[in-house]
Design a protein around this motif. Structure first.
Motif, PDB file in Angstrom:
ATOM      1  N   UNK A  27       4.130  -7.284  12.416  1.00 26.94           N
ATOM      2  CA  UNK A  27       4.815  -6.018  12.607  1.00 26.94           C
ATOM      3  C   UNK A  27       3.816  -4.875  12.574  1.00 26.94           C
ATOM      4  N   UNK A  28       4.242  -3.715  12.995  1.00 26.32           N
ATOM      5  CA  UNK A  28       3.409  -2.518  12.931  1.00 26.32           C
ATOM      6  C   UNK A  28       3.477  -1.951  11.520  1.00 26.32           C
ATOM      7  N   UNK A  29       2.349  -1.685  10.932  1.00 25.33           N
ATOM      8  CA  UNK A  29       2.297  -1.231   9.557  1.00 25.33           C
ATOM      9  C   UNK A  29       2.422   0.280   9.465  1.00 25.33           C
ATOM     10  N   UNK A  30       3.103   0.722   8.463  1.00 25.73           N
ATOM     11  CA  UNK A  30       3.313   2.158   8.275  1.00 25.73           C
ATOM     12  C   UNK A  30       2.596   2.586   7.007  1.00 25.73           C
ATOM     13  N   UNK A  31       3.229   3.366   6.171  1.00 29.21           N
ATOM     14  CA  UNK A  31       2.583   3.860   4.967  1.00 29.21           C
ATOM     15  C   UNK A  31       2.914   3.000   3.752  1.00 29.21           C
ATOM     16  N   UNK A  32       3.580   1.894   3.950  1.00 30.63           N
ATOM     17  CA  UNK A  32       3.955   1.070   2.804  1.00 30.63           C
ATOM     18  C   UNK A  32       2.723   0.406   2.202  1.00 30.63           C
ATOM     19  N   UNK A  33       2.713   0.275   0.898  1.00 33.22           N
ATOM     20  CA  UNK A  33       1.564  -0.331   0.223  1.00 33.22           C
ATOM     21  C   UNK A  33       1.426  -1.825   0.511  1.00 33.22           C
ATOM     22  N   UNK A  34       0.200  -2.306   0.400  1.00 34.07           N
ATOM     23  CA  UNK A  34      -0.098  -3.727   0.387  1.00 34.07           C
ATOM     24  C   UNK A  34      -0.715  -4.030  -0.971  1.00 34.07           C
ATOM     25  N   UNK A  35      -0.481  -5.218  -1.484  1.00 31.57           N
ATOM     26  CA  UNK A  35      -0.944  -5.482  -2.826  1.00 31.57           C
ATOM     27  C   UNK A  35      -1.404  -6.911  -3.053  1.00 31.57           C
ATOM     28  N   UNK A 101       8.911  -0.904  -0.933  1.00 30.72           N
ATOM     29  CA  UNK A 101       9.104   0.504  -1.241  1.00 30.72           C
ATOM     30  C   UNK A 101       7.895   1.318  -0.800  1.00 30.72           C
ATOM     31  N   UNK A 102       8.080   2.635  -0.662  1.00 29.13           N
ATOM     32  CA  UNK A 102       6.980   3.502  -0.267  1.00 29.13           C
ATOM     33  C   UNK A 102       6.004   3.739  -1.409  1.00 29.13           C
ATOM     34  N   UNK A 103       6.489   3.655  -2.631  1.00 33.44           N
ATOM     35  CA  UNK A 103       5.625   3.872  -3.782  1.00 33.44           C
ATOM     36  C   UNK A 103       5.213   2.528  -4.377  1.00 33.44           C
ATOM     37  N   UNK A 104       4.100   2.520  -5.094  1.00 33.94           N
ATOM     38  CA  UNK A 104       3.601   1.293  -5.707  1.00 33.94           C
ATOM     39  C   UNK A 104       4.340   1.030  -7.005  1.00 33.94           C
ATOM     40  N   UNK A 110       9.954  -5.784  -6.044  1.00 37.61           N
ATOM     41  CA  UNK A 110       9.806  -4.753  -5.022  1.00 37.61           C
ATOM     42  C   UNK A 110       8.755  -5.116  -3.983  1.00 37.61           C
ATOM     43  N   UNK A 111       8.382  -6.362  -3.954  1.00 39.76           N
ATOM     44  CA  UNK A 111       7.389  -6.835  -2.990  1.00 39.76           C
ATOM     45  C   UNK A 111       7.932  -8.038  -2.248  1.00 39.76           C
ATOM     46  N   UNK A 112       7.453  -8.227  -1.016  1.00 42.26           N
ATOM     47  CA  UNK A 112       7.929  -9.346  -0.221  1.00 42.26           C
ATOM     48  C   UNK A 112       6.849  -9.867   0.705  1.00 42.26           C
ATOM     49  N   UNK A 113       7.271 -10.752   1.590  1.00 39.64           N
ATOM     50  CA  UNK A 113       6.374 -11.350   2.577  1.00 39.64           C
ATOM     51  C   UNK A 113       5.172 -11.994   1.906  1.00 39.64           C
ATOM     52  N   UNK A 114       5.402 -12.698   0.839  1.00 39.23           N
ATOM     53  CA  UNK A 114       4.313 -13.301   0.075  1.00 39.23           C
ATOM     54  C   UNK A 114       3.549 -14.315   0.913  1.00 39.23           C
ATOM     55  N   UNK A 115       2.230 -14.286   0.746  1.00 31.04           N
ATOM     56  CA  UNK A 115       1.414 -15.307   1.361  1.00 31.04           C
ATOM     57  C   UNK A 115       1.496 -16.601   0.569  1.00 31.04           C
TER      58      UNK A 115
END
Length: 124
Positions: A27-35, A101-104, A110-115
């Motif tokens: 997908x196209x990434x926006x301002x959402x955090x990656x962690x 979420x937009x904030x960390x 509050x996180x998804x799409x786990x590797x």
């Protein structure tokens, strides 16, 4: 839908370094955090670090602050975790995730799409 694939784990002696990589696609990434999170045997998955995709703003768990650096390459859709001065207690499976979420936040809820995770083992 985001797909995340981690790599770069391995066995290292205490005091050593590793660089983990997370390849993101789908997908196209926006301002959402990656962690990055980690899970040691018998323990809950815990927050390690996060980065805002657009601004580059970072957050770290107290347990790794000063030893770990998260970064990203927007052009390549990659997120990295440089880990230095590794300790045996850093031994865990490390997971990359995309924030819902937009904030960390540090909650795994509050996180998804786990590797699939990459194993890091630090010997004493």
């Amino acid at each position: 839908q985001v797909q995340l694939v981690e790599s770069g784990g391995g066995l290292v002696q205490a005091g050593g370094s590793l660089r983990l990589s997370c390849a993101a696609s789908g997908r196209t990434f926006s301002s959402l955090p990656m962690g990055w999170f980690r899970q040691a045997p018998g323990k809950e998955r815990e927050f390690v670090a996060a980065i805002q995709w657009m601004s580059g703003s970072t957050s770290y768990a107290d347990s790794v602050k000063g030893r770990v650096t998260i970064s990203r390459d927007n052009a390549k859709n990659m997120v990295y975790l440089q880990m230095n001065s590794l300790k045996p207690e850093d031994t865990a499976v490390y997971y990359c995730a995309a924030s819902l979420l937009a904030s960390v936040t540090m909650s795994t809820m509050n996180w998804g799409s786990w590797g699939q995770g990459t194993q890091v083992t630090v010997s004493s």
